[in-house]
Design a protein around this motif. Structure first.
Motif, PDB file in Angstrom:
ATOM      1  N   ALA A 180       0.767  -1.263  -0.216  1.00  0.00           N
ATOM      2  CA  ALA A 180      -0.060  -0.074   0.036  1.00  0.00           C
ATOM      3  C   ALA A 180       0.807   1.501   0.108  1.00  0.00           C
ATOM      4  N   ILE A 181       2.212   0.991   0.232  1.00  0.00           N
ATOM      5  CA  ILE A 181       2.983   2.286   0.261  1.00  0.00           C
ATOM      6  C   ILE A 181       4.213   1.838  -0.403  1.00  0.00           C
ATOM      7  N   VAL A 182       4.362   2.552  -1.392  1.00  0.00           N
ATOM      8  CA  VAL A 182       5.518   2.435  -2.471  1.00  0.00           C
ATOM      9  C   VAL A 182       6.746   3.468  -2.172  1.00  0.00           C
ATOM     10  N   GLY A 183       7.863   3.294  -2.414  1.00  0.00           N
ATOM     11  CA  GLY A 183       8.963   4.197  -2.310  1.00  0.00           C
ATOM     12  C   GLY A 183      10.054   3.907  -2.727  1.00  0.00           C
ATOM     13  N   GLY A 184      11.266   4.823  -3.073  1.00  0.00           N
ATOM     14  CA  GLY A 184      12.363   4.427  -3.894  1.00  0.00           C
ATOM     15  C   GLY A 184      13.116   5.655  -3.966  1.00  0.00           C
ATOM     16  N   ARG A 240       6.948   1.738   8.418  1.00  0.00           N
ATOM     17  CA  ARG A 240       8.280   1.567   8.619  1.00  0.00           C
ATOM     18  C   ARG A 240       9.256   1.299   7.767  1.00  0.00           C
ATOM     19  N   LYS A 241       8.482   1.115   6.572  1.00  0.00           N
ATOM     20  CA  LYS A 241       9.282   1.092   5.132  1.00  0.00           C
ATOM     21  C   LYS A 241       9.646   2.464   4.861  1.00  0.00           C
ATOM     22  N   ALA A 242       8.515   3.190   4.844  1.00  0.00           N
ATOM     23  CA  ALA A 242       8.548   4.794   4.420  1.00  0.00           C
ATOM     24  C   ALA A 242       9.520   5.334   5.436  1.00  0.00           C
ATOM     25  N   LEU A 243       9.852   5.091   6.705  1.00  0.00           N
ATOM     26  CA  LEU A 243      10.816   5.631   7.682  1.00  0.00           C
ATOM     27  C   LEU A 243      12.040   5.194   7.292  1.00  0.00           C
ATOM     28  N   ARG A 244      12.190   3.793   7.030  1.00  0.00           N
ATOM     29  CA  ARG A 244      13.505   3.435   6.354  1.00  0.00           C
ATOM     30  C   ARG A 244      13.921   4.324   5.237  1.00  0.00           C
TER      31      ARG A 244
END
Length: 318
Positions: free
Chosen positions: A95-99, A136-140
């Motif tokens: 539900a949350i993507v990032g890169g 937590r992925k977003a914070l990483r």
């Protein structure tokens, strides 16, 4: 084309236009004058409809099934983008993507909610409702950005954090609270944009930044109109009334000092001209990042904290 309830007059005009074009395609009768007249009426009707939208109508537009989502904007704005996965604790939340991406030569970290473009993908993305591992992925990724000095861009579009029991078991509230604590002190520019729905802790969990903008037809609130209606009136029938009472539109948020900027959408909404919307959003994001980078790191963090301290002033009766 998908028409919303308040767009029914437009739908009828488009139906007439298609029929007239079919007749004209036969070449027996010249229908160009009628086509021009209908196209003119469509433009005028669109102007009339979108010149005075209610709060509930903007909520509907923010949920339009053809509205562009995070990955579309990333594709349009970045020449290069490498998606990163996982929170290094539990798993990878879809539900949350990032890169890491390149924004006209500037390396940035982009994080955002992704709802999915069809039924199967919406299920895969959990309709944009993140679990704790998503935050937590977003914070990483934000801490990675801080380590290398990359600005952070956050694109918000969620009906809320996932409310399931498994999310609570894995620490949903703690994950969101930790993000707020860390984002307040992050030593790189943080620019946030509400591109669709901005509901509750699910939105603010990646939404604390130096500069917060909202697209014109989006909303930002502690609760959705339907949920508010069900609590106050024990029914969803009062969702329109709730939407007005919540003061959740971009104009309301700008007036309260919660967001810093309203980004104009193409007439009819972002889904009517998604490429144009992506160019506009990219331009405003770059402008905001450049302004923040003029400050020292210490001043940037101090101003960010002060920005949120000022929100919600309370006047005490004498």
């Amino acid at each position: 084309m998908v028409f919303l309830e308040f767009e029914k007059p437009l739908e009828k005009l488009y139906e007439q236009l298609e029929k007239v074009k079919e007749v004209g395609a036969d070449g027996v009768v010249d229908m160009q004058a009628t086509i021009d007249e209908l196209e003119g009426r469509i433009k005028q009707t669109r102007r009339d409809i979108y010149s005075n939208l209610t709060g509930w109508q903007r909520v509907q537009l923010s949920r339009h099934p053809e509205r562009p989502y995070t990955l579309y904007y990333v594709e349009q704005m970045c020449r290069k983008f490498v998606e990163l996965h996982g929170d290094r604790c539990y798993g990878d939340d879809k539900a949350i993507v990032g890169g890491i991406g390149s924004l006209d030569g500037q390396t940035v970290v982009i994080i955002g909610h992704q709802k999915g473009v069809n039924t199967k993908m919406r299920q895969y993305r959990n309709f944009g409702m993140a679990n704790p591992e998503g935050y937590r992925k977003a914070l990483r990724l934000m801490k990675l950005a801080e380590r290398f000095g990359f600005p952070v861009i956050s694109l918000i579009d969620t009906p809320g954090a996932y409310p399931g029991i498994e999310a609570e078991e894995r620490g949903q509230a703690e994950a969101i609270a930790r993000n707020l604590f860390e984002m307040a002190q992050l030593r790189v520019p943080v620019v946030c944009a509400v591109i669709g729905e901005g509901a509750s802790g699910g939105a603010i969990g990646i939404g604390l930044g130096d500069h917060v903008m909202m697209l014109e037809n989006t909303w930002y609130s502690v609760i959705s109109p339907e949920s508010c209606s069900s609590i106050l009136w024990r029914s969803w029938d009062y969702k329109e009334k709730a939407a007005e009472a919540l003061k959740l539109t971009a104009e309301d948020m700008k007036g309260f000092g919660i967001v810093d900027e309203i980004v104009k959408e193409p007439q009819g909404g972002a889904h009517n001209a998604p490429e144009e919307m992506a160019k506009t959003l990219k331009r405003q994001l770059k402008k905001a990042i450049a302004a923040i980078q003029e400050k020292s790191i210490e001043q940037m963090v101090e101003d960010r904290i002060e920005k949120y301290v000022r929100i919600g002033p309370v006047t005490h009766a004498s």
